[in-house]
Motif scaffolding. Structure first.
Motif, PDB file in Angstrom:
ATOM      1  N   ALA A   1       0.813  -1.213   0.000  1.00 17.16           N
ATOM      2  CA  ALA A   1       0.000   0.000   0.000  1.00 17.16           C
ATOM      3  C   ALA A   1       0.856   1.277   0.000  1.00 17.16           C
ATOM      4  N   PRO A   2       1.819   1.428   0.942  1.00 19.68           N
ATOM      5  CA  PRO A   2       2.620   2.655   0.866  1.00 19.68           C
ATOM      6  C   PRO A   2       3.465   2.733  -0.403  1.00 19.68           C
ATOM      7  N   ALA A   3       3.869   1.566  -0.929  1.00 16.47           N
ATOM      8  CA  ALA A   3       4.681   1.572  -2.152  1.00 16.47           C
ATOM      9  C   ALA A   3       3.881   2.145  -3.311  1.00 16.47           C
ATOM     10  N   ILE A   4       2.617   1.728  -3.448  1.00 15.68           N
ATOM     11  CA  ILE A   4       1.759   2.289  -4.502  1.00 15.68           C
ATOM     12  C   ILE A   4       1.582   3.787  -4.272  1.00 15.68           C
ATOM     13  N   PHE A   5       1.311   4.149  -3.038  1.00 16.28           N
ATOM     14  CA  PHE A   5       0.986   5.523  -2.704  1.00 16.28           C
ATOM     15  C   PHE A   5       2.138   6.474  -2.967  1.00 16.28           C
ATOM     16  N   HIS A   6       3.348   6.021  -2.666  1.00 14.38           N
ATOM     17  CA  HIS A   6       4.503   6.908  -2.811  1.00 14.38           C
ATOM     18  C   HIS A   6       5.370   6.502  -3.982  1.00 14.38           C
ATOM     19  N   ASN A   7       4.869   5.554  -4.786  1.00 10.62           N
ATOM     20  CA  ASN A   7       5.588   5.103  -5.974  1.00 10.62           C
ATOM     21  C   ASN A   7       7.026   4.714  -5.621  1.00 10.62           C
ATOM     22  N   ALA A   8       7.183   3.955  -4.538  1.00  8.04           N
ATOM     23  CA  ALA A   8       8.516   3.572  -4.056  1.00  8.04           C
ATOM     24  C   ALA A   8       8.696   2.072  -4.230  1.00  8.04           C
TER      25      ALA A   8
END
Lengths: 246, 246, 246, 246
Positions: free
Chosen positions: B202-209
């Motif tokens: 989820a945070p990876a999608i959100f912050h494109n990381a």
């Protein structure tokens, strides 16, 4: 003919299916105990020592002990510690043969665990990784006393929580985990807290760090034996662990 | 005709009233797990990093896991984690169809949770909020090993606490919460501790990381499966989870 | 004649011996909860802020909640919180008359508690003692969301642990204490964590600090009601709390 | 003839085998409680005060209380504290003769414990080791109030967890440990937290530090008695501790 009887009893123990499961569980448990516990001593930040170091060591060892005892107590009384095994031998809960096997796999597991931990951490924190060292302000006799008392409280609590279930001795997870945490809060500043010769031996072999190493064997062994007999002495007669009760 | 039978079993599962409740509980549980856990990684103070960061992350994830398992275990075996779901699938405790549904809602819930958390924190702490990143001093192989071991101990403990109650599998809350806390103490410095692909995605999608993102899927999946089979191997035969017992 | 019936039921409740015990226990419990919890926000050291502030606040509130619920749950369902009382009223577990009495004594107890705490601390730390303030980096909507979610998880966990015993509703101490600690870890940085209008009102009256005070009433009330209905929706039908079971 | 009857009842108590076991357990328990608890106040690092001091003191006392109550509650109701013994005397759970014996061994054990601790720590941290001192910012009345309230919550929780088992009173370990931790979080900054006259007396004798020493006797004694009667007042009539129930 005594020797013959002894070998017969050993043979009987080996043929039990449950014996080998216990040995495997001791191996797995000690591996995970040493790995997750010792990982809390690692310095991840190159520049600073973690200000919460003592709290982290205590909680890591306490939490992993709780997890392992609650998962594996049905198999091997969750000893994971030569000092506990020796205490159970001296109080005649387990046989000499079984104790020898357990201590052997505990030492091998701890060694493997140290190797895994060494592989997992950054190069700059591999120096004396998780080695039990006596704090420079603390004398040898003091360090011995601290290791003795730390093991005493753990083994005392371990014995107090032993119950017989399905013909096997099972400790309860909460007193074990809590007493491990209390012992580490007590001893972590003075000796990085060994209270488990397997946990102390493995980093010592790995980093060739043998100064005062006897403290981490004699302290826990004596502390464990005294702790075990102290509890046996206070134990209520009504709880008869030695005879199976369903 | 095998496919037909398969669809019939899927149809049967869908028509169960309890199936939909389980799916809803997985959604709710994953949402709250990711939200309350990841909130501990937020930097609220503009100037300083909290010196207790690792302790906060570990306690937040551990406490919320305890709360959620004790509240929702009666409904869906409280998985909240694609790695747990995959482990239960591989050990044949749940069906492929059910596992797919669970993983799907877990991912959606985690994504929603990241959005909520993003909305709740000050602007200056939104940078890479709660993203799982590999510590610069740690290699990819090490990070993989750490995620593997963190998930191993959690899933091992989860499986050890599973009991069958009213025809449903229920884990116990205390071993789950404690093992989550232990895993975070172990891994938080090296990788911010994923051990849950939904929480990492989820945070990876959100912050494109996306750098090294594979580690947070392959590590937990392999760790979970190995942990599950390790426990199944030590499980006492007398505990028969697969057959319902009232 | 509806009003007449209502007054008859109120009269019946008042004449119950247990009713007055419940009211006294709510008074005592709220007094101790607010006193021991809020004491963790005190700055004892004139020069420094405690670096462990958030951990202390979370553990103090969590531990005292555990102690109070385990000691008093046999008497009054251990609410100690107008948001919990309102949630129990909305889900029809308690009557309007009882809820009003409980909220009244909770507010009086919290006020008394603030006075005691004010008297116990050094003069230099009496400034805005234990007042719930919104962190300057956090907007009103964010603070509202955080109070909402913190109360949500607590009330959700409270409802999930309710059991009927001797015709009385009793929550379990461990989920209550743990969820209080989790909520404070989540919210303490942003709003000093209210999640209890009685705990928020008392210091506000004492220090005349009313900025954004509505957040600490509307947030907990809405969070509590939504949390209660969310759990009621997932509750297993087989657990019937409303009908007495011995 | 009243005196004669009294001596007969004392004689009866002395001849009970369990009486002597209880006295021994009180000795052992108080020894370990004071030793492991007070060890958390030691400054091991010559240059710095541990930033986690309050958390360490609270967890050390809380964890060791849990360990000791869970190990020894079957023998002596795990009092380890003259304030608890006095409260049990005032509420007529134990006889005057028994209370006197318990308090005597508690004081001796605490003194021995202080000597052991003194021997175990580096020379530079032996200054006023573990002495209960009133924080300079705190007045005598405030310190008294804090000791009163800390003992109140502990004894209140101790009484709430008492159950009668095999004709003996046994407290539960978790509420005792948790309330000790909560009391230390509350009082450690102001008075280093005594709440146990035996724990306070021993370092005072050892370091000849008697300033405000009365606070650590009158505070706990009054707090304990008030706490005990407060709980007795809220206790459900249905729980009859005084009459043995199997």
């Amino acid at each position: 003919m005594k020797l013959k009887e002894y070998f017969a009893s050993v043979k009987g123990e080996i043929q039990e299916r449950h014996f080998w499961k216990s040995v495997r569980c001791e191996f797995l448990g000690t591996l995970l105990y040493v790995l997750f516990g010792c990982a809390a001593t690692v310095t991840w930040d190159r520049d600073n020592v973690d200000p919460n170091r003592i709290l982290r060591i205590s909680s890591s060892f306490g939490l992993i002990e709780f997890v392992l005892v609650s998962a594996l107590s049905h198999a091997s009384s969750s000893q994971f510690n030569p000092a506990v095994t020796l205490s159970l031998l001296c109080t005649k809960y387990i046989s000499l043969f079984r104790a020898t096997c357990y201590v052997f796999v505990q030492l091998v597991a701890a060694l493997l665990s140290s190797a895994v931990l060494y592989g997992l951490v950054p190069e700059y924190s591999r120096q004396n990784l998780a080695v039990n060292e006596v704090n420079p302000g603390v004398s040898h006799a003091q360090a011995f006393g601290i290791e003795f008392l730390g093991t005493f409280i753990f083994v005392f609590s371990y014995f107090s929580s032993l119950r017989r279930k399905n013909e096997k001795l099972e400790p309860k997870a909460l007193p074990c985990g809590v007493s491990i945490a209390a012992a580490h809060l007590f001893a972590a500043e003075a000796t990085v807290c060994g209270i488990n010769p397997a946990r102390s031996l493995a980093p010592a072999i790995f980093h060739n760090a043998w100064s005062n190493h006897w403290i981490f064997w004699i302290g826990p062994f004596l502390g464990g034996i005294v702790g075990a007999f102290t509890f046996e002495y206070t134990r209520d007669c009504s709880i008869e662990l030695r005879d199976p009760q369903t």
